[in-house]
Each structure stands twice: as C-alpha cells, then as structure tokens.
Design an enzyme around this catalytic site. Structure first.
Site, PDB file in Angstrom:
ATOM      1  N   ARG A 105     -17.836   9.399 -34.812  1.00 55.46           N
ATOM      2  CA  ARG A 105     -18.201  10.303 -33.716  1.00 55.46           C
ATOM      3  C   ARG A 105     -18.348  11.688 -34.326  1.00 55.46           C
ATOM      4  O   ARG A 105     -17.413  12.230 -34.920  1.00 55.46           O
ATOM      5  CB  ARG A 105     -17.119  10.309 -32.627  1.00 55.46           C
ATOM      6  N   HIS A 132     -25.371   8.042 -27.469  1.00 57.24           N
ATOM      7  CA  HIS A 132     -24.059   7.422 -27.246  1.00 57.24           C
ATOM      8  C   HIS A 132     -24.299   5.934 -26.940  1.00 57.24           C
ATOM      9  O   HIS A 132     -24.114   5.462 -25.815  1.00 57.24           O
ATOM     10  CB  HIS A 132     -23.352   8.122 -26.081  1.00 57.24           C
ATOM     11  N   GLN A 135     -21.708   3.471 -25.227  1.00 54.87           N
ATOM     12  CA  GLN A 135     -21.455   3.761 -23.817  1.00 54.87           C
ATOM     13  C   GLN A 135     -22.437   3.022 -22.915  1.00 54.87           C
ATOM     14  O   GLN A 135     -22.049   2.390 -21.928  1.00 54.87           O
ATOM     15  CB  GLN A 135     -21.580   5.281 -23.571  1.00 54.87           C
ATOM     16  N   ASP A 222     -23.022  12.878 -15.847  1.00 54.41           N
ATOM     17  CA  ASP A 222     -22.121  13.214 -16.951  1.00 54.41           C
ATOM     18  C   ASP A 222     -21.713  14.677 -16.755  1.00 54.41           C
ATOM     19  O   ASP A 222     -22.253  15.377 -15.884  1.00 54.41           O
ATOM     20  CB  ASP A 222     -22.873  13.002 -18.286  1.00 54.41           C
ATOM     21  N   CYS A 262     -19.621   8.062 -17.698  1.00 48.01           N
ATOM     22  CA  CYS A 262     -19.007   7.662 -18.980  1.00 48.01           C
ATOM     23  C   CYS A 262     -17.568   8.147 -19.092  1.00 48.01           C
ATOM     24  O   CYS A 262     -16.785   7.574 -19.845  1.00 48.01           O
ATOM     25  CB  CYS A 262     -19.855   8.166 -20.137  1.00 48.01           C
ATOM     26  N   ARG A 290     -16.096  -0.820 -22.355  1.00 49.28           N
ATOM     27  CA  ARG A 290     -16.328  -0.306 -23.712  1.00 49.28           C
ATOM     28  C   ARG A 290     -15.659  -1.240 -24.727  1.00 49.28           C
ATOM     29  O   ARG A 290     -16.238  -1.584 -25.755  1.00 49.28           O
ATOM     30  CB  ARG A 290     -15.744   1.113 -23.857  1.00 49.28           C
TER      31      ARG A 290
HETATM   32  N1  NVA Z   1     -22.066  13.832 -22.960  1.00 47.68           N
HETATM   33  C1  NVA Z   1     -20.631  13.853 -23.205  1.00 47.68           C
HETATM   34  C2  NVA Z   1     -20.117  12.470 -23.272  1.00 47.68           C
HETATM   35  C3  NVA Z   1     -18.646  12.366 -23.503  1.00 47.68           C
HETATM   36  C4  NVA Z   1     -18.173  10.952 -23.620  1.00 47.68           C
HETATM   37  C5  NVA Z   1     -20.367  14.605 -24.505  1.00 47.68           C
HETATM   38  O1  NVA Z   1     -21.137  14.429 -25.447  1.00 47.68           O
HETATM   39  O2  NVA Z   1     -19.407  15.363 -24.553  1.00 47.68           O
HETATM   40  N1   CP Z   2     -16.901   7.917 -22.646  1.00 51.81           N
HETATM   41  C1   CP Z   2     -16.339   8.254 -23.806  1.00 51.81           C
HETATM   42  O1   CP Z   2     -16.923   8.126 -24.883  1.00 51.81           O
HETATM   43  O2   CP Z   2     -15.077   8.734 -23.689  1.00 51.81           O
HETATM   44  P1   CP Z   2     -14.203   9.444 -24.809  1.00 51.81           P
HETATM   45  O3   CP Z   2     -14.856  10.779 -25.096  1.00 51.81           O
HETATM   46  O4   CP Z   2     -12.838   9.588 -24.212  1.00 51.81           O
HETATM   47  O5   CP Z   2     -14.204   8.607 -26.038  1.00 51.81           O
END
Ligand code: NVA
Ligand code: CP
Length: 309
Positions: A105, A132, A135, A222, A262, A290
């Site tokens: 990540r 993502h 997800q 989101d 998500c 997930r």
């Molecule tokens: N769009 C959000 C998703 C978090 C799971 C981010 O990138 O922070």
């Molecule tokens: N939805 C998701 O990826 O959650 P986290 O940021 O908690 O991993």
C-alpha cells in the site's frame, strides 16, 4: 520460467479469472464458516509494505494468510529501510527472495509497478493513489452474494473520482455493468495513460448526483479526502457538499439497491448515518469479504486454479 502474475489493477485479471475468483471466494468463505481447516500455504510467507495507514487491508491479509496456513509480515516506512531511502527495486529483490508474495500500500502507482518489475514473486496492490483493486473485488462479491451476476446492472458512484472510482470503471468494463458517476467539477477521474477509457457502454458522468443514482442497483461513495490529500481537506469539504449519500438519494435508486462504502466512513460527511447504518447498507459484509476474496486471490496467484471451484 513461467512469468510471475501480479495483481496491480483490476484489469490484470481476465473476465473469466475474475468470475473464477468470486466463485472460489464463496467456497473459501463457506469452508471458513464451517470451521474446516484449509491450509495449502503452510510455510509460505507474505511481506506486507504499508506506506499509508490501514485497518481492513492489514487485518484481512494477515488473517487470510494465517487461515491458509501461511504467515504475513508487516513492514512500514518508519521501521524499515524504505523510510531511509532504500530503492524499491532493491527492496523488491530482497523481499522476493524471502517471501512468496508481496502486498504493498503506497502513494504513486508507479512505485508498485517498479516493485513488481523487480520481484520474483507475485505483487498485490493494497491501494495506491490511483487504484484499489482488492476493494472492488470485495464490493462486487458482496453484490453477487445477494443478487447474482453484476453484468447489466448499474453502480452509481457519488463523490471523488479517486482510486476506488477509477477501479470501479475498470471493473465495469471487464464485467459488463454500467458505472454512473457524479463528481464535483474538478474531481473527475483523472485520465491516466493506458487506463480504461470512458466507454459510454460502461460509463456515464452526471452533474447531478440524483440523476446518477436514479434506478441504480448499487450506490457507493468514499471519503471526501483520500490518504495523501489531507492538505486539501477544507477545500474538499466545501466542494463535496452536494455529493453526499443521503436517504433522499437512496430513495431514487432501485428498492433493492445496496449501499457500499470501502470504509473508513465519515457519518454526516459523504454519507448520512441513517444510510450507512440502515437496512440497505452492506458495508460490514463488504469489509469481511476483503478477507475471503483476497484469500482466493492469493491462492490463485500462488497455486493457480483449484479444480473443484
Ligand atoms: N480513497 C480512500 C480509500 C481508503 C480505503 C483513500 O485512498 O484514502
Ligand atoms: N477499505 C480499506 O482499504 O480499508 P483500510 O484503509 O482500513 O485498509
């Protein structure tokens, strides 16, 4: 030597592979619910690199690897040499000599591509600024568990044209459903070289969130401000005022429409509490899925298709 398969974006899978993964996720979910041990990955290790925060991604990969009989290791920027400038190419070479799969990540998607280019083992994208993909696998599995195939249905995305939205567009194209999207001006999905185009058969942009949501089968959104964009928080709060999921918006969707998010969510910002905590919300199944879908993905990348699925 067979080329290593990675999962960096949704479109890295064919439609057939994607449908296989959904089927296989359901099998693995059922085995887990029945308390049956299924441990094909004894002795196998996942390295997980987190350059951004996480609850679900970390826990779902770690729990999933443990359930499959393997082990997952957590690395972050603060306590690994990544934070002290070790190149991602060198990190890839080292990690992939000691682990069987790498999950990352991070911020720029190009970093994940560089990691994959130098890795001997499969790399999984656990979120970048651009995509993502794990997800949206879980999101679609959540729909399919309740309603069957997503092909021909309509998903309405309300809010930021971000990493998750861009992934939904790839999924729509691959699986044959329609993505309606309503973003504030200036927050549309930014074009990326080589990415899925805005094909009108699978994608339609709307100014009015109500128009996007009308008749949709899934309503999803989101946070206003994704990780890495915190400096824009105040400006975004203002810009996204009309792009929120309310009960009134849910009311124009199909009566059977699901609400997905998500997570983490901000009640009173992108979604009202009565929606996310209401009867149409499937967000807890979505979060749990997930783990199930990623178990299927890891199994697929490491062991290939399992015959009985
Ligand atoms: N769009 C959000 C998703 C978090 C799971 C981010 O990138 O922070
Ligand atoms: N939805 C998701 O990826 O959650 P986290 O940021 O908690 O991993």
């Amino acid at each position: 030597m067979k080329p290593v398969r990675h999962y960096l974006q949704f479109s890295d899978l064919s439609q057939d592979e994607c449908l296989y993964l959904f089927e296989r996720s359901r099998v693995l979910k059922r085995l887990h619910a029945d308390g049956e041990l299924y441990r094909p990955l004894v002795g196998r290790v996942m390295s997980m690199i987190f350059e951004k925060s996480s609850t679900r991604t970390r826990v779902s990969f770690e729990a999933g690897m443990a359930q499959l009989g393997g082990h997952a290791m957590f690395l972050d920027t603060k306590t690994s040499q990544l934070g002290r400038g070790e190149p991602i190419e060198d990190t890839a070479r080292v990690l992939s000599r000691m682990s069987d799969v790498v999950m990352i990540r991070t911020f720029e998607h190009s970093l994940v591509e560089r990691l994959a280019a130098y890795s001997r083992v499969p790399v999984i994208n656990g979120l970048t600024n651009e995509y993502h993909p794990c997800q949206v696998l879980a999101d679609i599995l959540t729909w399919m568990e309740r309603h069957g195939s997503i092909a021909g249905h309509t998903v309405a995305w309300i809010g930021d044209g971000n990493n998750v939205a861009r992934t939904w567009r790839q999924a729509a194209h691959l699986l044959g459903f329609k993505l309606n999207i309503a973003t504030p001006v200036g927050y549309e999905i930014a074009p990326l070289a080589g990415d899925t185009p805005n094909d009108p058969a699978y994608f339609q942009a709307f100014d009015d969130p109500m128009e996007a949501a009308k008749g949709a089968d899934i309503i999803t959104t989101d946070v206003f401000t994704s990780m890495g964009f915190e400096a824009e928080c105040e400006v975004r709060r203002e810009a996204f005022k009309q792009h929120r999921v309310t009960a009134a918006l849910m009311a124009v969707a199909q009566p059977h429409a699901l609400f997905l998010h998500c997570l983490p969510a901000h009640r009173g910002e992108e979604v009202d509490a009565e929606v996310i905590d209401g009867a149409q919300s499937a967000v807890w199944d979505e979060a749990e899925n997930r783990m199930h879908v990623q178990k299927a993905l890891i199994e697929f990348l490491l062991l290939g298709r399992i015959a009985e699925a």
